[in-house]
Design an enzyme around this catalytic site. Structure first.
Site, short mmCIF file in Angstrom:
data_model
loop_
_atom_site.label_atom_id
_atom_site.label_comp_id
_atom_site.label_asym_id
_atom_site.label_seq_id
_atom_site.Cartn_x
_atom_site.Cartn_y
_atom_site.Cartn_z
CG ASP A 47 -0.38 -0.38 2.49
OD1 ASP A 47 0.80 -0.78 2.51
OD2 ASP A 47 -1.06 -0.27 3.53
N GLY A 212 3.77 -0.12 12.58
CA GLY A 212 3.03 0.95 13.25
C GLY A 212 3.82 1.60 14.37
CD GLU A 244 10.48 3.24 10.56
OE1 GLU A 244 9.58 2.50 11.03
OE2 GLU A 244 10.37 3.84 9.47
CG HIS A 265 13.03 0.53 9.50
ND1 HIS A 265 13.29 1.32 8.41
CD2 HIS A 265 11.72 0.19 9.41
CE1 HIS A 265 12.18 1.44 7.67
NE2 HIS A 265 11.21 0.77 8.26
ZN LIG Z 1 8.10 -0.64 6.76
#
Ligand SMILES: [Zn+2]
Ligand SMILES: *[C@@H]1O[C@H](CO)[C@@H](O)[C@H](O)[C@H]1NC(C)=O
Ligand SMILES: *[C@@H]1O[C@H](CO)[C@@H](O)[C@H](O)[C@H]1NC(C)=O
Length: 387
Positions: A47, A212, A244, A265
């Site tokens: 997405d 998220g 991240e 990450h």
């Molecule tokens: Zn990602």
């Protein structure tokens, strides 16, 4: 690699190049391609990798009004140009997700086109991830993107994506698998996710992910932990977005509690040297996304100070990925170019990290070996010259 290996690589490289001159590896993009060889991508969101033209087409068919009428206008609405906050970045999805979500044809189309775009970038194997709930409009609570309730469930979303990916694989002759995402703020969806992983594990779904807001840790939300425990029990592969923007403790939790096999990450791991050394020793794989990390504000915007330089210098196990090319107006080649231009990445390192990526992918062993053979051949290596 030795001199002889390098010579052999050059010779085979030339042959490969002429063999491929008319094929998909010849990029049509304006930027020069620094590593025009087969690549692996392990961290990219479906997405976050939609064509702007497709958003416009679907909106028109569905009678949805958008803030932009042309690709240029809509691109400038969607993309993040300067380092932003994660909140601002996440807000970008709301500009277009309501167009695609709940629409069977659109969902299949974005999966198919995704494979075509990856093939054009020279990717030969990709793992693409998404939250099935974010594309559904029934059997999802709450119904996302302010959609009316409809009849497209997360289960059917997975079937549509599988089908689009499979058609893309056949048309563009590359391999595409998917990873299903749990969302940190929606622990009640996580058991659905692991059940979907189990149902579709032989139809293209290879792993579970958690994405998220990292400030929502798993102590407080046992839904994620239970889903990951079930994944371990059933032999479903596991990756987790961690470190991240969140602190090293989130990485620790991902590895120790959720039993992540790869870390999405993981930049902030470097703030806890003991943890970093432990993960290096464990050969933990880090899914690095250079351009993304700058534009989400996760890392110093000065690329010459990027954490991946440390990962490289320590010969860590990591991949280079786009994350959300739609939102960053980027391509995988742009990430490679960035690593080359600002971080001194060489051809040898690009080969090494792609071999590591293939070793760390979630394919069954036999297919993983085949994939590695393809890379050795394309890179002019024999097993004995491998790093
Ligand atoms: Zn990602
Ligand atoms: C997006 O990237 C393309 C290709 O690099 C560039 O030509 C275009 O100007 C960019 N769009 C915006 C709005 O920055
Ligand atoms: C890199 O990491 C992955 C995931 O932890 C692992 O499966 C793979 O074997 C590692 N690569 C090497 C060369 O150890």
């Amino acid at each position: 690699m030795h001199i002889t290996g390098r010579l052999a690589a050059a010779v085979i490289g030339c042959r490969l190049l002429s063999a491929l001159s008319s094929s998909r590896l010849r990029s049509t993009m304006a930027e020069p391609v620094v590593f025009n060889k087969p690549k692996i991508e392990l961290h990219v969101h479906l997405d976050g990798a939609i064509r702007v033209q497709t958003i416009l087409d679907v909106a028109e068919r569905r009678g949805i009004t958008l803030p932009g009428k042309t690709v240029e206008e809509m691109t400038s609405v969607i993309i993040v140009k300067e380092p932003a906050t994660l909140t601002k970045f996440l807000g970008k999805f709301a500009e277009y997700m309501h167009v695609i979500a709940g629409d069977r044809e659109a969902i299949k189309r974005i999966a198919y086109e995704f494979v075509e775009d990856k093939a054009k970038e020279g990717v030969i194997y990709v793992e693409v991830r998404y939250s099935p709930h974010f594309l559904a409009n029934t059997k999802v609570d709450p119904i996302p993107w302010q959609q009316e309730e409809g009849d497209l469930s997360p289960d059917e979303v997975v079937r549509l994506v599988n089908e689009g990916l499979r058609q893309g694989e056949r048309a563009f002759n590359i391999k595409a698998r998917s990873i299903l995402c749990c969302m940190r703020h929606m622990p009640s969806w996580s058991m659905d996710i692991i059940e979907l992983c189990k149902t579709y594990r032989h139809q293209g779904v290879v792993a579970i992910d958690l994405a998220g807001d990292e400030s929502l840790n798993c102590e407080a939300f046992p839904g994620h932990r239970m889903a990951y425990e079930e994944a371990v029990r059933c032999g479903i592969h596991r990756t987790v977005h961690a470190g991240e923007v969140g602190p090293p403790s989130v990485v620790k939790e991902a590895v120790e509690v959720l039993k992540a096999e790869r870390v999405g990450h993981g930049y902030r791991t470097l703030q806890d040297q003991a943890l970093y050394k432990q993960l290096l020793a464990q050969n933990m794989h880090f899914e690095i996304c250079p351009i993304s990390s700058k534009l989400t504000g996760a890392c110093d915007p000065d690329f010459t100070k990027h954490p991946v330089i440390t990962f490289r210098n320590d010969q860590a196990n990591y991949s280079l990925n786009t994350d959300d090319p739609l939102i960053f107006n980027s391509t995988l080649n742009l990430d490679y170019n960035t690593a080359h231009k600002y971080m001194g990445f060489t051809e040898e390192e690009f080969k090494r990290l792609n071999i590591k990526s293939a070793e760390s992918c979630f394919l069954p062993e036999e297919e993983k070996r085949e994939l590695l053979q393809k890379l050795y051949k394309a890179y002019g290596m024999t097993r004995s010259t491998v790093f």
